[in-house]
Motif scaffolding. Structure first.
Motif, short mmCIF file in Angstrom:
data_model
loop_
_atom_site.label_atom_id
_atom_site.label_comp_id
_atom_site.label_asym_id
_atom_site.label_seq_id
_atom_site.Cartn_x
_atom_site.Cartn_y
_atom_site.Cartn_z
N TRP A 208 5.68 13.20 0.85
CA TRP A 208 4.43 13.96 0.76
C TRP A 208 4.27 14.91 1.95
O TRP A 208 3.91 16.07 1.79
CB TRP A 208 3.23 13.02 0.68
CG TRP A 208 2.93 12.60 -0.72
CD1 TRP A 208 3.19 11.39 -1.30
CD2 TRP A 208 2.33 13.40 -1.75
NE1 TRP A 208 2.78 11.38 -2.61
CE2 TRP A 208 2.25 12.60 -2.91
CE3 TRP A 208 1.86 14.70 -1.80
CZ2 TRP A 208 1.71 13.07 -4.11
CZ3 TRP A 208 1.32 15.17 -3.00
CH2 TRP A 208 1.25 14.36 -4.12
N HIS B 184 4.31 2.84 2.65
CA HIS B 184 5.64 3.10 2.09
C HIS B 184 6.18 4.35 2.78
O HIS B 184 5.88 5.48 2.40
CB HIS B 184 5.51 3.30 0.58
CG HIS B 184 6.80 3.24 -0.14
ND1 HIS B 184 7.66 4.33 -0.20
CD2 HIS B 184 7.40 2.25 -0.84
CE1 HIS B 184 8.72 4.00 -0.90
NE2 HIS B 184 8.58 2.75 -1.31
N GLY C 74 -4.31 10.78 1.02
CA GLY C 74 -4.91 9.47 1.03
C GLY C 74 -6.33 9.55 1.28
O GLY C 74 -7.29 9.11 1.24
N LEU D 153 7.82 7.36 0.92
CA LEU D 153 6.85 8.08 0.09
C LEU D 153 5.97 8.98 0.96
O LEU D 153 5.77 10.16 0.64
CB LEU D 153 5.97 7.09 -0.68
CG LEU D 153 4.81 7.72 -1.45
CD1 LEU D 153 5.32 8.62 -2.56
CD2 LEU D 153 3.91 6.63 -1.99
N VAL D 154 5.47 8.44 2.05
CA VAL D 154 4.65 9.23 2.97
C VAL D 154 5.45 10.43 3.47
O VAL D 154 4.95 11.57 3.49
CB VAL D 154 4.14 8.37 4.14
CG1 VAL D 154 3.47 9.23 5.20
CG2 VAL D 154 3.18 7.29 3.63
N ARG E 131 0.85 -1.20 0.00
CA ARG E 131 0.00 0.00 0.00
C ARG E 131 0.88 1.25 0.00
O ARG E 131 1.95 1.25 0.62
CB ARG E 131 -0.90 0.00 1.23
CG ARG E 131 -1.93 -1.12 1.25
CD ARG E 131 -2.74 -1.09 2.53
NE ARG E 131 -3.21 0.24 2.88
CZ ARG E 131 -4.42 0.73 2.55
NH1 ARG E 131 -5.27 -0.03 1.89
NH2 ARG E 131 -4.76 1.95 2.92
N THR E 132 0.42 2.29 -0.67
CA THR E 132 1.21 3.53 -0.70
C THR E 132 1.33 4.14 0.68
O THR E 132 2.38 4.69 1.03
CB THR E 132 0.58 4.56 -1.66
OG1 THR E 132 -0.79 4.75 -1.32
CG2 THR E 132 0.70 4.09 -3.09
N ASP E 133 0.28 4.03 1.51
CA ASP E 133 0.35 4.63 2.84
C ASP E 133 1.25 3.84 3.80
O ASP E 133 1.52 4.29 4.91
CB ASP E 133 -1.04 4.83 3.45
CG ASP E 133 -1.83 3.55 3.58
OD1 ASP E 133 -1.34 2.46 3.19
OD2 ASP E 133 -2.98 3.62 4.06
#
Length: 146
Positions: free
Chosen positions: A137, A130, A146, A133-134, A126-128
């Motif tokens: 952002w 990672h 998100g 990445l979080v 899941r991107t959240d």
């Protein structure tokens, strides 16, 4: 029939389409692969008269028989249309709510990359989840989208 909105990544080109069916398809033809930079392109066939553009897309002459709407600002691929047809295809991912659609067939099957067809057994990240990445952002905008 449901009026469904969609558009490009930057929001310059928006559309609303009167959708009658949730049946879409995956196109594997080399033209779609090259136009999207991907191994296939999820598409929804629709009458051009059922698509209303808010912010006219740019059109790429992809061949002598067809052209493709896209946004020249962000590069989003929005679809495909034969020049002599009253129908067109819109990219499924360009819709604001693409989860309604389901693939019912493959087109351009001679160019299918088989290893990309059934990926259900691959690990899912899941991107959240990672962390880097979080952090990027949050550092850039103060929050994670998100």
């Amino acid at each position: 029939m449901t009026a469904m909105p969609g558009g490009c990544a930057c929001g310059r080109v928006r559309f609303e389409a009167d959708v009658e069916s949730d049946e879409a398809y995956l196109c594997h033809c080399r033209m779609c692969q090259r136009a999207s930079g991907n191994v296939s392109l999820a598409m929804l066939g629709i009458a051009q008269a059922k698509v209303r553009w808010d912010g006219e897309p740019d059109w790429y002459d992809s061949s002598p028989i067809a052209h493709r709407p896209f946004c020249s600002v962000c590069g989003t691929t929005l679809g495909f249309a034969y020049r002599d047809s009253d129908k067109m295809d819109l990219t499924v991912a360009a819709f604001d709510e693409p989860s309604r659609f389901r693939p019912v067939h493959h087109f351009g099957a001679e160019n299918i990359h088989e290893s990309w067809i059934n990926t259900s057994d691959l690990p899912r990240i899941r991107t959240d989840e990672h962390k880097s990445l979080v952090k990027r952002w949050v550092d850039a905008t103060g929050e994670f989208p998100g």
